[in-house]
Write a protein that holds these residues in place. Structure first.
Motif, PDB file in Angstrom:
ATOM      1  N   ALA A 169     -37.340 -87.248  39.112  1.00 46.62           N
ATOM      2  CA  ALA A 169     -38.209 -87.802  40.147  1.00 46.62           C
ATOM      3  C   ALA A 169     -37.589 -89.004  40.840  1.00 46.62           C
ATOM      4  N   ALA A 170     -36.621 -89.642  40.213  1.00 51.29           N
ATOM      5  CA  ALA A 170     -35.948 -90.786  40.836  1.00 51.29           C
ATOM      6  C   ALA A 170     -35.115 -90.368  42.043  1.00 51.29           C
ATOM      7  N   ASP A 171     -34.811 -89.087  42.157  1.00 52.32           N
ATOM      8  CA  ASP A 171     -34.052 -88.551  43.287  1.00 52.32           C
ATOM      9  C   ASP A 171     -35.023 -88.304  44.449  1.00 52.32           C
ATOM     10  N   PRO A 172     -34.815 -88.908  45.615  1.00 54.36           N
ATOM     11  CA  PRO A 172     -35.763 -88.754  46.721  1.00 54.36           C
ATOM     12  C   PRO A 172     -35.891 -87.336  47.264  1.00 54.36           C
ATOM     13  N   SER A 173     -34.951 -86.459  46.916  1.00 57.43           N
ATOM     14  CA  SER A 173     -35.079 -85.065  47.359  1.00 57.43           C
ATOM     15  C   SER A 173     -36.099 -84.282  46.527  1.00 57.43           C
ATOM     16  N   VAL A 174     -36.474 -84.849  45.375  1.00 58.33           N
ATOM     17  CA  VAL A 174     -37.497 -84.214  44.539  1.00 58.33           C
ATOM     18  C   VAL A 174     -38.858 -84.626  45.087  1.00 58.33           C
ATOM     19  N   LYS A 175     -39.561 -83.667  45.676  1.00 58.94           N
ATOM     20  CA  LYS A 175     -40.795 -83.964  46.402  1.00 58.94           C
ATOM     21  C   LYS A 175     -42.062 -83.589  45.642  1.00 58.94           C
ATOM     22  N   GLY A 176     -41.937 -82.873  44.538  1.00 58.08           N
ATOM     23  CA  GLY A 176     -43.162 -82.479  43.865  1.00 58.08           C
ATOM     24  C   GLY A 176     -42.927 -81.869  42.506  1.00 58.08           C
ATOM     25  N   MET A 177     -44.027 -81.595  41.852  1.00 57.05           N
ATOM     26  CA  MET A 177     -44.011 -80.956  40.543  1.00 57.05           C
ATOM     27  C   MET A 177     -45.251 -80.091  40.400  1.00 57.05           C
ATOM     28  N   TRP A 178     -45.088 -78.917  39.858  1.00 55.77           N
ATOM     29  CA  TRP A 178     -46.222 -78.065  39.515  1.00 55.77           C
ATOM     30  C   TRP A 178     -46.788 -78.489  38.168  1.00 55.77           C
ATOM     31  N   ALA A 179     -48.096 -78.334  38.017  1.00 45.38           N
ATOM     32  CA  ALA A 179     -48.720 -78.622  36.737  1.00 45.38           C
ATOM     33  C   ALA A 179     -49.959 -77.755  36.573  1.00 45.38           C
ATOM     34  N   VAL A 180     -50.075 -77.103  35.419  1.00 47.68           N
ATOM     35  CA  VAL A 180     -51.329 -76.469  35.000  1.00 47.68           C
ATOM     36  C   VAL A 180     -51.759 -77.267  33.772  1.00 47.68           C
ATOM     37  N   PRO A 181     -52.525 -78.347  33.971  1.00 45.48           N
ATOM     38  CA  PRO A 181     -52.657 -79.373  32.945  1.00 45.48           C
ATOM     39  C   PRO A 181     -53.619 -79.056  31.817  1.00 45.48           C
ATOM     40  N   MET A 182     -54.430 -78.032  31.974  1.00 44.30           N
ATOM     41  CA  MET A 182     -55.400 -77.718  30.928  1.00 44.30           C
ATOM     42  C   MET A 182     -55.322 -76.232  30.614  1.00 44.30           C
ATOM     43  N   TYR A 183     -55.000 -75.905  29.362  1.00 48.65           N
ATOM     44  CA  TYR A 183     -54.795 -74.513  28.947  1.00 48.65           C
ATOM     45  C   TYR A 183     -53.747 -73.845  29.856  1.00 48.65           C
ATOM     46  N   ALA A 184     -52.568 -74.419  29.872  1.00 48.22           N
ATOM     47  CA  ALA A 184     -51.537 -74.047  30.834  1.00 48.22           C
ATOM     48  C   ALA A 184     -51.219 -72.561  30.789  1.00 48.22           C
TER      49      ALA A 184
END
Length: 431
Positions: A169-184
């Motif tokens: 995430a420290a790299d500015p080209s990384v713009k997002g992350m997927w997450a299925v945070p509950m019962y993934a």
């Protein structure tokens, strides 16, 4: 109860002969079974049939004529119900049409075309997304379709590997992350608060967003019914109020093709989204939203319905786990998850054999999700993860499918033993 690796050569030979015989019998039965996708069964859909005949007024509680244009935010009475269930506030929740996947796709497409507040359009930049794995194939498909590079990160028992996520995430080209945070999807793990706060507080680009897909937050498999984290408030507390977009839907609550999807976020995020969504549509299906709100009455109405769902699907999950333990447990050729909610069981087989297991099952008339589907671009570097979706088939069909799958797992594992490669090659189908 010897592990597979501890069997003698003669014992392995006997086991190979037994499993190959079972596999030939399996093929001869001419099965047509499907445990590929997490779809509700007809019995689950029947739970909501009264929704189709629920009488509604032409006007909502605030006087909106639901038959007409307008109302980009969705009906307040439905947003109030699901704000309580999703642990947020109605003013930070939108109600849309039937597909949360559409909302996710639109969010990223709008970011590609227009950029997020304070940022340039993503289409003019190199854009990369962090993808916890195993993960949801449809999330990955959005990125692939829009030309976004995906970076797999291991998903642990409480969330993704934080050290790796922070570094990326420290790299500015990384713009997002997927997450299925509950019962993934597909492992069934739930992000804990410490992990969530770390994701919300870490340094990242100003237009970095976490796509927080609460698709299974209401889908409990036990009497314990934990409340989702109020991730929007947590983001504000951690100093990055715009970091997260949240999503959910009634696709596995009422009708998959005729439900309601929800999107949450900071006011700035929602205003940005609506500014672009308002060019694409003049409002969602408010008639359907009012029908849902009228039938549910309140959040407890949804909870009561979900307990009926649990009564139908929990025995299927129990059957899956019992079969895996009985057929595979003593051989040490596989591990599997024991989810407390959600729609899937993740089966990890001997590395290098998942593709083979799926091929063997297909030859025997058992359709499985493709090996590698739980990883970006369909590439599981270990070729070991298989997603099992128990909800759609009947108990009888699921019994046959799971027993057949166990046989395929053992045959594929035995094929790796040089002592039996010739015998298995003759009896089993080629890839």
């Amino acid at each position: 109860m010897s592990a597979f690796a501890d069997l003698s050569a003669d014992q392995r030979a006997d086991l190979a002969e037994q499993q190959l015989s079972l596999y030939e019998e399996l093929k001869a039965r001419g099965l047509k079974l499907d445990i590929t996708r997490g779809k509700p069964s007809s019995s689950q859909l029947d739970l909501s049939n009264a929704l189709l005949t629920t009488p509604i007024s032409p006007k909502s509680a605030d006087g909106t004529d639901v038959r007409n244009y307008g109302g980009l935010n969705g009906l307040i009475e439905l947003r109030q119900i699901f704000a309580e269930l999703l642990n947020t506030t109605p003013d930070l929740l939108l109600a849309g049409d039937n597909s949360s996947l559409s909302l996710m796709h639109d969010t990223i497409a709008f970011a590609m075309l227009h950029g997020l507040p304070g940022g340039e359009p993503w289409a003019r930049q190199k854009v990369r997304f962090i993808c916890p794995v195993p993960g949801y194939d449809r999330h990955f498909a959005i990125c692939q379709d829009l030309g976004i590079e995906m970076i797999p990160v291991d998903l642990g028992d409480h969330g993704p590997d934080l050290d790796e996520v922070r570094e990326l995430a420290a790299d500015p080209s990384v713009k997002g992350m997927w997450a299925v945070p509950m019962y993934a999807n597909p492992t069934g793990v739930t992000f804990d608060e410490a992990t969530t706060r770390a994701l919300l507080s870490m340094p990242a680009a100003d237009d970095f967003r976490i796509m927080w897909d609460n698709a299974y937050a209401l889908h409990h498999l036990t009497a314990d019914e934990p409340v989702p984290l109020d991730v929007i408030s947590l983001a504000a507390e951690e100093g990055h109020p715009d970091r997260v977009f949240t999503y959910a839907s009634t696709s596995k609550v009422t009708f998959a093709g005729d439900g309601v999807a929800f999107m949450g976020g900071s006011r700035a995020n929602l205003d940005w989204y609506l500014s672009h969504y308002g060019k694409r549509a003049i409002g969602p299906d408010k008639v359907n939203q009012l029908r849902h709100a009228t039938w549910f009455k309140n959040a407890d109405g949804v909870r009561a319905l979900m307990r009926k769902h649990r009564a139908l699907i929990e025995p299927k999950f129990a059957l899956v786990l019992e079969t895996l333990q009985r057929r595979l447990g003593k051989y040490g050729v596989a591990t599997w998850t024991k989810p407390a909610g959600g729609y899937f069981v993740t089966l990890d087989v001997v590395p290098g054999t998942a593709t083979r297991v799926v091929a063997l099952a297909k030859e025997a008339g058992i359709a499985l999700t493709p090996a590698g589907a739980s990883h970006p671009l369909g590439h599981d570097p270990y070729d070991r993860t298989i997603r099992i979706a128990p909800t759609f088939p009947s108990l009888g069909e699921l019994t046959e499918a799971m027993d057949g799958l166990a046989t395929c797992v053992l045959v594929a594992a035995l094929e790796q033993d040089p002592t039996h490669q010739a015998a298995t090659h003759e009896a089993a189908p080629s890839q």
